[in-house]
Design a protein around this motif. Structure first.
Motif, mmCIF file in Angstrom:
data_model
loop_
_atom_site.group_PDB
_atom_site.id
_atom_site.type_symbol
_atom_site.label_atom_id
_atom_site.label_comp_id
_atom_site.label_asym_id
_atom_site.label_seq_id
_atom_site.Cartn_x
_atom_site.Cartn_y
_atom_site.Cartn_z
ATOM 1 N N TYR A 49 -61.302 18.222 -53.471
ATOM 2 C CA TYR A 49 -62.541 18.405 -52.714
ATOM 3 C C TYR A 49 -62.531 17.828 -51.298
ATOM 4 O O TYR A 49 -63.398 18.187 -50.493
ATOM 5 C CB TYR A 49 -63.716 17.786 -53.482
ATOM 6 C CG TYR A 49 -64.019 18.498 -54.777
ATOM 7 C CD1 TYR A 49 -64.573 19.779 -54.780
ATOM 8 C CD2 TYR A 49 -63.744 17.903 -56.007
ATOM 9 C CE1 TYR A 49 -64.846 20.441 -55.970
ATOM 10 C CE2 TYR A 49 -64.016 18.555 -57.203
ATOM 11 C CZ TYR A 49 -64.567 19.828 -57.175
ATOM 12 O OH TYR A 49 -64.827 20.484 -58.354
ATOM 13 N N ALA A 50 -61.585 16.960 -50.979
ATOM 14 C CA ALA A 50 -61.598 16.345 -49.642
ATOM 15 C C ALA A 50 -61.261 17.359 -48.550
ATOM 16 O O ALA A 50 -61.724 17.226 -47.408
ATOM 17 C CB ALA A 50 -60.609 15.187 -49.587
ATOM 18 N N VAL A 68 -50.543 9.118 -45.354
ATOM 19 C CA VAL A 68 -51.093 8.092 -44.464
ATOM 20 C C VAL A 68 -51.998 7.142 -45.242
ATOM 21 O O VAL A 68 -51.990 5.930 -45.004
ATOM 22 C CB VAL A 68 -51.854 8.744 -43.291
ATOM 23 C CG1 VAL A 68 -52.579 7.694 -42.459
ATOM 24 C CG2 VAL A 68 -50.883 9.539 -42.414
ATOM 25 N N ALA A 69 -52.767 7.669 -46.180
ATOM 26 C CA ALA A 69 -53.622 6.819 -47.017
ATOM 27 C C ALA A 69 -52.777 5.825 -47.805
ATOM 28 O O ALA A 69 -53.158 4.666 -47.979
ATOM 29 C CB ALA A 69 -54.459 7.673 -47.961
ATOM 30 N N TYR A 70 -51.632 6.281 -48.294
ATOM 31 C CA TYR A 70 -50.707 5.396 -49.008
ATOM 32 C C TYR A 70 -50.194 4.296 -48.086
ATOM 33 O O TYR A 70 -50.111 3.126 -48.475
ATOM 34 C CB TYR A 70 -49.551 6.235 -49.569
ATOM 35 C CG TYR A 70 -48.425 5.452 -50.189
ATOM 36 C CD1 TYR A 70 -48.659 4.349 -51.005
ATOM 37 C CD2 TYR A 70 -47.106 5.831 -49.978
ATOM 38 C CE1 TYR A 70 -47.612 3.647 -51.586
ATOM 39 C CE2 TYR A 70 -46.057 5.134 -50.555
ATOM 40 C CZ TYR A 70 -46.323 4.045 -51.356
ATOM 41 O OH TYR A 70 -45.284 3.348 -51.918
ATOM 42 N N ARG A 106 -62.311 2.711 -55.286
ATOM 43 C CA ARG A 106 -62.986 2.616 -53.989
ATOM 44 C C ARG A 106 -61.979 2.525 -52.842
ATOM 45 O O ARG A 106 -62.211 3.058 -51.757
ATOM 46 C CB ARG A 106 -63.928 1.409 -53.984
ATOM 47 C CG ARG A 106 -65.179 1.601 -54.833
ATOM 48 C CD ARG A 106 -66.032 0.326 -54.865
ATOM 49 N NE ARG A 106 -67.305 0.533 -55.551
ATOM 50 C CZ ARG A 106 -67.459 0.502 -56.875
ATOM 51 N NH1 ARG A 106 -66.413 0.268 -57.658
ATOM 52 N NH2 ARG A 106 -68.646 0.697 -57.417
ATOM 53 N N LEU A 107 -60.885 1.836 -53.075
ATOM 54 C CA LEU A 107 -59.852 1.764 -52.044
ATOM 55 C C LEU A 107 -59.242 3.144 -51.791
ATOM 56 O O LEU A 107 -58.927 3.490 -50.643
ATOM 57 C CB LEU A 107 -58.759 0.776 -52.455
ATOM 58 C CG LEU A 107 -59.114 -0.708 -52.318
ATOM 59 C CD1 LEU A 107 -58.063 -1.581 -53.006
ATOM 60 C CD2 LEU A 107 -59.238 -1.097 -50.845
ATOM 61 N N LEU A 108 -59.091 3.924 -52.841
ATOM 62 C CA LEU A 108 -58.519 5.259 -52.706
ATOM 63 C C LEU A 108 -59.402 6.180 -51.870
ATOM 64 O O LEU A 108 -58.929 6.802 -50.901
ATOM 65 C CB LEU A 108 -58.304 5.876 -54.090
ATOM 66 C CG LEU A 108 -56.933 5.706 -54.725
ATOM 67 C CD1 LEU A 108 -56.923 6.266 -56.142
ATOM 68 C CD2 LEU A 108 -55.858 6.390 -53.891
ATOM 69 N N VAL A 158 -58.369 7.531 -48.014
ATOM 70 C CA VAL A 158 -58.225 8.962 -47.712
ATOM 71 C C VAL A 158 -59.211 9.375 -46.627
ATOM 72 O O VAL A 158 -58.865 10.127 -45.696
ATOM 73 C CB VAL A 158 -58.423 9.813 -48.977
ATOM 74 C CG1 VAL A 158 -58.458 11.300 -48.623
ATOM 75 C CG2 VAL A 158 -57.304 9.548 -49.979
ATOM 76 N N MET A 159 -60.434 8.887 -46.703
ATOM 77 C CA MET A 159 -61.424 9.236 -45.691
ATOM 78 C C MET A 159 -61.011 8.736 -44.309
ATOM 79 O O MET A 159 -61.074 9.470 -43.316
ATOM 80 C CB MET A 159 -62.796 8.656 -46.055
ATOM 81 C CG MET A 159 -63.891 9.046 -45.073
ATOM 82 S SD MET A 159 -65.486 8.264 -45.414
ATOM 83 C CE MET A 159 -65.150 6.577 -44.844
#
Length: 203
Positions: free
Chosen positions: A62-63, A72-74, A96-98, A102-103
């Protein structure tokens, strides 16, 4: 990166990344009994009922951000864990960190992205909480959001290699020096050096 646009690549990477985070979270859950860990805005009162795998699949579905945002989130999660050793990734904060990582990655990497309210719905939290999480995450990173091509390729190569190893026969995996041989280690990289280093991160 064109390779990430392959529809067969990202689902496998998402599965491995979920597995990696699951192992790190479970290891840190055990360590909570022996070492004090700071409670932050990312910390829930209880473990979410949705698994890390299903949660990351939901974000991926959905993102609608570019595939590179998950790499990059990783990188951001690794940086956060290194900069905030008193806030290790565990079962109470990983979700919440995930969604936050990503956002933030989407905002930094993509020309077009959804607002915080949308990501809050994807993550199953309120917009107000999403706003607080974003601010705390940015400060936790020291606002170090830039990811060099070398750093990106290092993290992506690691995820790609480990994803391929998971699909190999057990005998090959056992003979490798992969992350999977130790549940207590999270492979992180020195971004100032192109060589890989095995360090005990957030454990």
């Amino acid at each position: 990166m064109a390779e990430l646009e392959n529809p067969n690549v990202m689902p496998n990477l998402i599965t491995f990344l979920s597995s990696l985070l699951q192992k790190v979270a479970e290891s840190n859950d055990v360590n909570r009994r022996f070492k004090a860990q700071k409670v932050s805005v990312f910390h829930g009162l209880s473990r979410p009922t949705i698994s890390i795998q299903n949660y990351l699949d939901r974000i991926y579905k959905y993102a609608n951000c570019s595939p590179c945002c998950f790499i990059v989130a990783y990188v951001y999660l690794d940086r956060f864990a290194q900069r905030q050793p008193s806030l290790p990734i565990n079962s109470f904060n990983v979700h919440r960190l995930l969604i936050t990582s990503v956002m933030v990655a989407a905002k930094f990497m993509d020309d077009m992205y959804y607002n915080n309210a949308y990501y809050a719905k994807v993550g199953g939290i309120s917009t107000t909480e999403m706003n607080f999480l974003e601010v705390d995450f940015l400060f936790g990173l020291g606002f170090q959001l830039n990811v060099t091509p070398n750093t990106f390729n290092t993290y992506y190569s690691y995820l790609k290699r480990e994803t391929m190893l998971q699909q190999c026969p057990p005998s090959i995996v056992e003979s490798s020096l992969s992350f999977g041989r130790s549940l207590n280690l999270h492979l992180c990289f020195n971004e100032e050096d192109s060589t890989h280093q095995n360090q005990q991160l957030a454990v």
